[in-house]
Design a protein around this motif. Structure first.
Motif, mmCIF file in Angstrom:
data_model
loop_
_atom_site.group_PDB
_atom_site.id
_atom_site.type_symbol
_atom_site.label_atom_id
_atom_site.label_comp_id
_atom_site.label_asym_id
_atom_site.label_seq_id
_atom_site.Cartn_x
_atom_site.Cartn_y
_atom_site.Cartn_z
ATOM 1 N N HIS A 101 69.124 30.519 49.270
ATOM 2 C CA HIS A 101 69.625 29.065 49.699
ATOM 3 C C HIS A 101 69.719 28.290 48.400
ATOM 4 N N ALA A 102 70.842 27.729 48.299
ATOM 5 C CA ALA A 102 71.189 27.088 47.196
ATOM 6 C C ALA A 102 70.661 25.651 47.202
ATOM 7 N N PHE A 103 70.627 24.966 48.197
ATOM 8 C CA PHE A 103 70.381 23.534 48.176
ATOM 9 C C PHE A 103 69.159 23.155 48.860
ATOM 10 N N LYS A 104 68.511 22.171 48.625
ATOM 11 C CA LYS A 104 67.219 21.650 49.536
ATOM 12 C C LYS A 104 68.043 21.423 50.897
ATOM 13 N N SER A 105 69.064 20.840 51.076
ATOM 14 C CA SER A 105 69.753 20.520 52.328
ATOM 15 C C SER A 105 70.037 21.637 53.345
ATOM 16 N N ASP A 106 69.981 23.084 52.610
ATOM 17 C CA ASP A 106 70.056 24.218 53.201
ATOM 18 C C ASP A 106 68.662 24.362 54.033
ATOM 19 N N LYS A 107 67.690 23.987 53.237
ATOM 20 C CA LYS A 107 66.451 24.177 53.902
ATOM 21 C C LYS A 107 66.114 23.303 55.037
ATOM 22 N N LEU A 108 67.209 22.095 55.152
ATOM 23 C CA LEU A 108 67.017 21.290 56.283
ATOM 24 C C LEU A 108 67.508 22.145 57.564
ATOM 25 N N VAL A 109 68.808 22.843 57.200
ATOM 26 C CA VAL A 109 69.325 23.554 58.281
ATOM 27 C C VAL A 109 68.436 24.559 58.921
ATOM 28 N N GLN A 110 67.737 25.326 57.686
ATOM 29 C CA GLN A 110 66.586 26.261 58.208
ATOM 30 C C GLN A 110 65.704 25.722 59.094
ATOM 31 N N LYS A 111 65.321 24.402 58.832
ATOM 32 C CA LYS A 111 63.987 23.910 59.425
ATOM 33 C C LYS A 111 64.517 23.514 60.881
ATOM 34 N N ASP A 112 65.828 23.013 61.080
ATOM 35 C CA ASP A 112 66.530 22.811 62.182
ATOM 36 C C ASP A 112 66.443 23.828 63.244
ATOM 37 N N LYS A 113 66.841 25.071 62.756
ATOM 38 C CA LYS A 113 66.743 26.250 63.169
ATOM 39 C C LYS A 113 65.357 26.739 63.796
ATOM 40 N N GLU A 114 64.409 26.477 62.860
ATOM 41 C CA GLU A 114 63.206 26.942 63.415
ATOM 42 C C GLU A 114 62.653 26.185 64.495
ATOM 43 N N GLU A 115 62.929 24.790 64.737
ATOM 44 C CA GLU A 115 62.559 24.082 65.598
ATOM 45 C C GLU A 115 63.104 24.114 66.943
ATOM 46 N N SER A 155 71.613 32.960 41.432
ATOM 47 C CA SER A 155 71.774 32.462 42.677
ATOM 48 C C SER A 155 71.895 31.007 42.798
ATOM 49 N N ARG A 156 71.853 30.161 42.016
ATOM 50 C CA ARG A 156 72.115 28.711 42.144
ATOM 51 C C ARG A 156 73.604 28.299 42.010
ATOM 52 N N ILE A 157 74.047 27.825 43.552
ATOM 53 C CA ILE A 157 75.289 27.126 43.319
ATOM 54 C C ILE A 157 75.224 25.840 42.911
ATOM 55 N N PRO A 158 76.136 25.338 41.767
ATOM 56 C CA PRO A 158 76.024 24.032 41.160
ATOM 57 C C PRO A 158 76.498 23.209 42.203
ATOM 58 N N TYR A 159 75.897 22.074 42.400
ATOM 59 C CA TYR A 159 76.515 21.088 43.522
ATOM 60 C C TYR A 159 77.317 19.923 42.784
ATOM 61 N N GLU A 160 78.674 20.015 43.373
ATOM 62 C CA GLU A 160 79.400 18.931 43.019
ATOM 63 C C GLU A 160 80.125 18.474 44.051
ATOM 64 N N LYS A 200 78.471 28.960 52.366
ATOM 65 C CA LYS A 200 77.234 28.745 51.560
ATOM 66 C C LYS A 200 77.119 27.538 50.740
ATOM 67 N N GLU A 201 77.856 26.697 50.666
ATOM 68 C CA GLU A 201 77.591 25.349 50.366
ATOM 69 C C GLU A 201 77.278 24.460 51.564
ATOM 70 N N MET A 202 77.718 24.832 52.536
ATOM 71 C CA MET A 202 77.655 24.247 53.871
ATOM 72 C C MET A 202 77.626 22.454 53.864
ATOM 73 N N ASN A 203 78.961 22.183 52.999
ATOM 74 C CA ASN A 203 79.164 20.725 52.859
ATOM 75 C C ASN A 203 80.547 20.413 53.351
ATOM 76 N N GLY A 204 81.217 21.227 54.217
ATOM 77 C CA GLY A 204 82.235 20.858 54.876
ATOM 78 C C GLY A 204 83.665 21.094 53.855
ATOM 79 N N THR A 205 83.441 22.131 52.960
ATOM 80 C CA THR A 205 84.552 22.262 52.010
ATOM 81 C C THR A 205 85.760 22.615 52.784
#
Ligand code: HEM
Ligand code: HEM
Ligand code: SF4
Lengths: 375, 217
Positions: free
Chosen positions: A361-375, B109-114, B196-201
């Motif tokens: 998972h690339a972002f911290k926000s993804d972990k939020l999603v992950q947490k949502d799923k677990e709850e 594994s890191r996607i840069p955030y922009e 993967k980004e899950m930011n509504g691209t």
């Protein structure tokens, strides 16, 4: 009530007509010739008497040079199956030097060329047929010990005007095709300072040469040209836009192979590689051999013989697009393109399959999603 | 905290979809022009005629749309600006491009955030807009041949003289295939990044909004 049609009356001088009759040209033929040339030059009817007078009064000295060519243009000039008016006009040009048709040879021939250049300095027309090899100091074509490059610079440099005839003289033609072993160049490139009119074609259409000369006689100057130095009256329109098969092109009816049903029905030759859509020439309107026919009328696509880069860029003659540089003759642009598209699709398809199963998972926000799923 | 940010202004979205439709229509009609794969039954038909009419009509639409986007490069917001085309000019941009490349090649594994386009995509778009211009110039130069001395011939005729009309046609044809390659890649990447980004691209190119976590920038 029918309106009276206004018509211009065109009168040709009786003297002139009689003199031509004495030379063996009937008045009918002479009038036909004057009218035809005037029309070819796109001049109004009122110019017919002027044209008649101009060809009567003047005799222009001509020096005709041939270098790397096949004599096709001279042949085109001489091959009329009966003495036509055009031929007589060209005979009346005082041709001072022309290797193929002159009686003199060797030193005598050279002598007459030098004499003509002296006597008519700045007044004669230089006609060049064939390309000029500029490679290795011009050793690939010499006449009387002098290189073509030197000759053409001297002769064209002192001419009133130069007319380059045929694709070789105008754009380098076949001798200049890759790999151009002799370093062949056009007259315009060989003599950059000279006034050069280009009459390309393989061979040129003699009617256009005649019309050009008549224009020169009538107005004392060469006709208006396009960017490539070709007279607009002959090269100002695209073949495709004047072609008799054009309605089949627009409709979508094409000959697919020589001799197939479409070919026999006179359909458009586009798919057989016709280059009419990128060639500028008056073939469809004036045709060849006293207006008998022209290639497309005879059932063969245009090969673009009046264009620069003819042979390198107009070939393959039976395909629409040139070869992709760096690839073999067998590979067409479309095969290459389809290959590229399929390759891309396969590569990204595979990438997608792998990516779909990819964790991480690339972002911290993804972990939020992950947490949502677990709850 | 995740915020909803208005990233793609209307002109960006509008020109995007006009361009996308134009590229598809121009490619299909272009292939027919280059290789008429359907034959007409009657001489009174106008199959090639209409195909060319559609090609040239969409060519004009496409040209105006690209032109509008080019103007928006200058007056649009920071994510629409022409500056995005040169990510390699800043350290951050270079790093992002490298990270992205590594993500794509499974070596990182890191996607840069922009917020705007990512660094690799920006470079691809720079190439695509260049190809758009090549298509427009070569297209109108070839188009102008029907009327020597006319408007398009006066403007673009020298291009034909310089390059040669057959080379120009080959270019016009090959660029279409390059664009086809881009579109495949582009739609795939849009899907991949949406996932993967899950930011509504993906939806951002319709509505303009992206979900951005400011802290991660
Ligand atoms: C994304 C944009 C475009 C694509 C993908 C495209 C594609 C094509 C293709 C594949 C051909 C057939 C070429 C051949 O094999 O002969 C073609 C022909 C042509 N296109 Fe386009 N085109 C595009 C834009 C334009 C534009 C903006 C114009 C401007 C008027 C244009 C004008 C033409 C003309 C005049 C031809 C006929 C060329 C000839 O055979 O002489 N195209 N196009
Ligand atoms: C189903 C089709 C398509 C989808 C879903 C799609 C989606 C997208 C998305 C999501 C973006 C924003 C990318 C980012 O965040 O960096 C984008 C940008 C872009 N797309 Fe597409 N696209 C499609 C078709 C096309 C086509 C056919 C073309 C043209 C060949 C195209 C050319 C572009 C360009 C040039 C940009 C940059 C936009 C700009 O800055 O003006 N797209 N597309
Ligand atoms: S035969 Fe050639 S010049 Fe004539 S309409 Fe067809 S493509 Fe054009």
């Amino acid at each position: 009530m029918k309106e009276e049609q206004s018509s211009e009356t065109v009168v040709l001088s009786e003297d002139i007509l009689q003199r031509w009759e004495a030379r063996g040209v009937s008045r009918r033929d002479f009038i036909k010739f004057c009218t035809g040339v005037t029309a070819t030059l796109a001049l109004p009817i009122s110019f017919i008497p002027k044209v008649a007078e101009a060809i009567e009064d003047n005799r222009v000295p001509v020096i005709w040079m041939e270098f790397q060519g096949c004599t096709g243009d001279s042949e085109a000039l001489l091959r009329a199956n009966q003495p036509t008016v055009a031929e007589i006009i060209l005979d009346r040009l005082s041709i001072e030097y022309h290797e193929t048709i002159m009686a003199a040879a060797g030193h005598l021939a050279e002598e007459s060329k030098h004499q003509a250049m002296e006597t008519y300095r700045g007044k004669y027309i230089a006609v060049v047929e064939g390309s000029i090899p500029a490679g290795d100091g011009g050793v690939y074509c010499t006449v009387a010990g002098e290189s073509a490059l030197n000759i053409v610079r001297k002769v064209c440099g002192n001419a009133a005007a130069t007319i380059a005839v045929g694709n070789c003289a105008t754009f380098g033609g076949i001798p200049a095709a890759a790999p151009n072993p002799t370093g062949a160049i056009s007259v315009q490139k060989a003599v950059p300072g000279a006034t050069v009119l280009n009459l390309p074609g393989c061979p040129l259409n003699t009617d256009n040469l005649t019309a050009t000369i008549v224009h020169f006689l009538t107005f004392g100057k060469l006709p208006a040209t396009d960017r490539l130095g070709r007279p607009l009256f002959a090269y100002g329109k695209r073949i495709h836009d004047n072609c008799e098969r054009r309605s089949h092109f627009d409709a979508g009816q094409y000959a697919e192979a020589f001799g197939d049903e479409g070919h026999r029905k006179g359909f458009c030759l586009y798919k057989l590689g016709c280059k009419g859509p990128e060639t500028f020439h008056n073939c469809p309107t004036i045709r060849y051999n006293e207006g008998t026919s022209w290639p497309v009328m005879a059932g063969h696509g245009c090969i673009g013989c009046a264009e620069p880069g003819f042979w390198d860029t107009m070939s393959p003659f039976y395909r629409r697009l040139p070869q992709v540089p760096g690839f073999g003759v067998e590979v067409t642009a479309d095969q290459l393109g389809v290959g590229l598209a399929v390759g891309t699709a396969v590569a990204f398809g595979a990438h997608g399959v792998v990516s779909a199963f990819r964790k991480g998972h690339a972002f911290k926000s993804d972990k939020l999603v992950q947490k949502d799923k677990e709850e | 905290m995740i915020r909803i940010l208005y990233v793609w202004q209307l002109p960006v979205r509008l020109t995007h979809w006009i361009n996308a439709i134009c590229v598809v229509v121009l490619s299909v009609t272009g292939i027919y022009i280059g290789h008429p794969f359907i034959s007409a039954g009657a001489t009174a038909d106008f199959l090639m005629g209409w195909t060319r009419f559609i090609h040239y009509s969409f060519a004009y639409l496409f040209t105006f749309s690209v032109l509008a986007r080019v103007i928006w490069f200058v007056i649009g917001n920071e994510w629409a600006s022409w500056r995005m085309f040169f990510p390699w000019k800043s350290r951050k941009g270079r790093k992002n491009a490298l990270d992205f490349f590594r993500y794509y090649t499974f070596t990182g594994s890191r996607i840069p955030y922009e917020v705007g386009h990512n660094a690799l995509a920006s470079m691809a778009y720079a190439a695509i807009f260049t190809l758009f211009i090549v298509q427009i110039v070569s297209g109108f130069a070839l188009y102008g041949q029907y009327a020597p001395g006319g408007f398009w011939d006066s403007i673009l005729g020298p291009v034909v003289t310089l390059v040669g009309n057959q080379t120009l046609r080959l270019t016009h044809h090959l660029v279409m295939w390059l664009l086809a390659g881009f579109v495949i890649n582009h739609i795939y990447s849009a899907w991949l990044m949406d996932m993967k980004e899950m930011n509504g691209t993906m939806s951002s190119i319709f509505g303009g909004y992206k979900y951005i976590d400011q802290e991660e920038l």
